[in-house]
Design a protein around this motif. Structure first.
Motif, mmCIF file in Angstrom:
data_model
loop_
_atom_site.group_PDB
_atom_site.id
_atom_site.type_symbol
_atom_site.label_atom_id
_atom_site.label_comp_id
_atom_site.label_asym_id
_atom_site.label_seq_id
_atom_site.Cartn_x
_atom_site.Cartn_y
_atom_site.Cartn_z
ATOM 1 N N LYS A 8 43.355 -86.503 55.446
ATOM 2 C CA LYS A 8 43.227 -87.780 56.163
ATOM 3 C C LYS A 8 44.300 -88.765 55.714
ATOM 4 O O LYS A 8 44.891 -89.464 56.532
ATOM 5 N N THR A 45 33.590 -93.191 58.829
ATOM 6 C CA THR A 45 34.282 -92.363 57.854
ATOM 7 C C THR A 45 34.230 -93.032 56.493
ATOM 8 O O THR A 45 34.074 -94.254 56.405
ATOM 9 N N ALA A 50 41.662 -93.222 57.224
ATOM 10 C CA ALA A 50 41.268 -92.721 58.546
ATOM 11 C C ALA A 50 40.773 -93.863 59.432
ATOM 12 O O ALA A 50 41.072 -93.900 60.628
#
Length: 70
Positions: A8, A45, A50
């Motif tokens: 990520k 998340t 991200a």
């Protein structure tokens, strides 16, 4: 740091050169997150990278301002 967190972070640092790549990346995040509802889009998340990437891509594609909640 976990493998997925590393990925990520690396994706967030990558520079998307074209709108097609930007759209494909955003579409993947929307599909993976199952976050589209009739009246809103949400994305959850643990990764700050991200979350910021998602917000930046939505803004770039739509011009819509977003709110990020922790």
């Amino acid at each position: 740091m976990s493998f997925s967190a590393d990925v990520k972070k690396e994706l967030a640092a990558a520079k998307n050169g074209c709108s097609f790549c930007l759209g494909a990346s955003l579409y993947g995040m929307l599909l993976y997150g199952r976050c589209v509802q009739e009246d809103k889009i949400s994305f959850s998340t643990e990764s700050d990278d991200a979350a910021e990437l998602f917000a930046a891509q939505v803004i770039a594609m739509t011009g819509t301002l977003l709110t990020i909640h922790e």
